[in-house]
Design an enzyme around this catalytic site. Structure first.
Site, PDB file in Angstrom:
ATOM      1  N   HIS A 133      -7.000  -6.460  -0.993  1.00 14.14           N
ATOM      2  CA  HIS A 133      -5.947  -5.461  -0.796  1.00 14.14           C
ATOM      3  C   HIS A 133      -5.036  -5.850   0.370  1.00 14.14           C
ATOM      4  O   HIS A 133      -3.844  -5.570   0.344  1.00 14.14           O
ATOM      5  CB  HIS A 133      -6.608  -4.098  -0.526  1.00 14.14           C
ATOM      6  CG  HIS A 133      -5.630  -2.981  -0.369  1.00 14.14           C
ATOM      7  ND1 HIS A 133      -4.969  -2.421  -1.431  1.00 14.14           N
ATOM      8  CD2 HIS A 133      -5.204  -2.309   0.741  1.00 14.14           C
ATOM      9  CE1 HIS A 133      -4.174  -1.448  -0.998  1.00 14.14           C
ATOM     10  NE2 HIS A 133      -4.294  -1.362   0.306  1.00 14.14           N
TER      11      HIS A 133
ATOM     12  N   ASP B 231       0.833  -1.199   0.000  1.00 17.85           N
ATOM     13  CA  ASP B 231       0.000   0.000   0.000  1.00 17.85           C
ATOM     14  C   ASP B 231       0.874   1.258   0.000  1.00 17.85           C
ATOM     15  O   ASP B 231       1.731   1.403  -0.867  1.00 17.85           O
ATOM     16  CB  ASP B 231      -0.964  -0.059   1.191  1.00 17.85           C
ATOM     17  CG  ASP B 231      -1.971   1.064   1.230  1.00 17.85           C
ATOM     18  OD1 ASP B 231      -2.919   1.037   0.438  1.00 17.85           O
ATOM     19  OD2 ASP B 231      -1.803   1.972   2.064  1.00 17.85           O
TER      20      ASP B 231
ATOM     21  N   TYR C 151      -1.663  11.651   2.076  1.00 17.87           N
ATOM     22  CA  TYR C 151      -2.529  11.881   0.917  1.00 17.87           C
ATOM     23  C   TYR C 151      -2.594  13.361   0.556  1.00 17.87           C
ATOM     24  O   TYR C 151      -2.623  13.725  -0.623  1.00 17.87           O
ATOM     25  CB  TYR C 151      -3.930  11.351   1.205  1.00 17.87           C
ATOM     26  CG  TYR C 151      -3.989   9.854   1.301  1.00 17.87           C
ATOM     27  CD1 TYR C 151      -4.153   9.075   0.156  1.00 17.87           C
ATOM     28  CD2 TYR C 151      -3.878   9.213   2.530  1.00 17.87           C
ATOM     29  CE1 TYR C 151      -4.210   7.691   0.245  1.00 17.87           C
ATOM     30  CE2 TYR C 151      -3.926   7.832   2.625  1.00 17.87           C
ATOM     31  CZ  TYR C 151      -4.099   7.077   1.473  1.00 17.87           C
ATOM     32  OH  TYR C 151      -4.133   5.710   1.557  1.00 17.87           O
TER      33      TYR C 151
END
Length: 298
Positions: free
Chosen positions: A276, A104, A212
């Site tokens: 994921h 990730d 982010y």
């Protein structure tokens, strides 16, 4: 030199930031550094550390801003250049180079480390983290990937993402982790509580979301996600393994295609029944693939 037969918690300062990490294995062996993703911590590798430590010196840090590591203030503290420098200096703490395994967000950093600092990376193993070129390509042409990436825009808002993720004792983690996994027992109650506890530490939620916020600012300047600087670093010339859980709630399978354009020595292993959270859904398969791949290149 000392031999560690169990997981030992340690701290070090790299790039002027104090990082907590877990160490296991014999420190005379080759080093493997494990980088977790969002919203995790070192514990996301708890199924891999014992297996890898039988043959390697394993170092699993909390990335800056997470869990027990230092949490610098401000969005700019989480620029890709800073995250990359953390990892490069951490690898050099234990030798000239090492093997890099990442999931990730850790994978986003690892792609950049391998592209810009190939001298410190013996092998690169990526778990469900898109190559920056492929991610840019799919965001541009793939409506499904744009839909799946909605949260990246949401995370640009002030304070609201922090509130949503931490409200009701991080209740969102039950959906993100447990409901996002492909196997019912991928996350135990105790596992989820560990992640909630780590994310609830003062400043941790904002630090994690600032990854982010920073990358979107850099993308706006460079038009390339997960890359810091005027020139995109995409070409990876170290042996690379891409492990991909195909039942990914956030990433489309097309991200595994066309990577030969950027990665010169690539092995792709797709795991159909994993999400994921591939290292939790299929820990034995992941361990086997990592040991086989790294072992061939050692």
């Amino acid at each position: 030199m000392a031999t560690y037969t169990r997981m030992v918690h340690r701290q070090t300062v790299v790039n002027d930031v104090r990082l907590h990490y877990v160490e296991a294995g014999d420190d005379d062996d080759e080093t493997i550094v494990l980088l977790h993703g969002f919203p995790e911590c070192w514990y996301s590798w708890h199924e891999q550390i014992p297996a890898l430590a039988k043959e390697y010196h394993v170092v699993a840090p909390d990335l800056r801003g997470y869990n027990r590591s230092e949490k610098p203030h401000g969005v700019d503290a989480y620029r890709m250049s800073e995250l990359t420098a953390d990892v490069v200096e951490l690898i050099r703490e234990f030798g000239d180079s090492g093997h890099l395994v990442a999931h990730d967000w850790g994978g986003g950093i690892a792609w950049n480390v391998a592209a810009r600092h190939s001298d410190v990376v013996d092998t690169l193993s990526i778990l469900n983290a898109p190559h920056p070129g492929a991610f840019e390509r799919e965001l541009r042409r793939n409506g499904e990937q744009r839909r799946k990436s909605w949260y990246m825009a949401f995370f640009q808002l002030p304070w609201l993402p922090e509130w949503w993720l931490t409200r009701r004792d991080c209740a969102a983690f039950d959906e993100i982790l447990r409901e996002g996994a492909s196997t019912p027992d991928a996350f135990s109650d105790a596992d989820v509580e560990r992640y909630k506890e780590a994310f609830s530490k003062p400043g941790a939620a904002t630090s994690a979301i600032n990854y982010y916020r920073s990358v979107i600012r850099e993308e706006a300047k460079n038009l390339v996600p997960f890359v810091d600087g005027d020139v995109a670093a995409r070409d990876v010339d170290v042996p690379t393994l891409l492990l991909w859980g195909e039942d990914d709630m956030a990433l489309v399978p097309e991200l595994t295609e066309g990577l030969d354009r950027w990665v010169s020595d690539l092995t792709v292993q797709r795991i159909p029944d994993a999400s994921h959270w591939v290292q939790m859904d299929a820990p034995e398969r992941v361990n086997e693939e990592l040991l086989a791949f790294v072992g061939k290149r050692s």
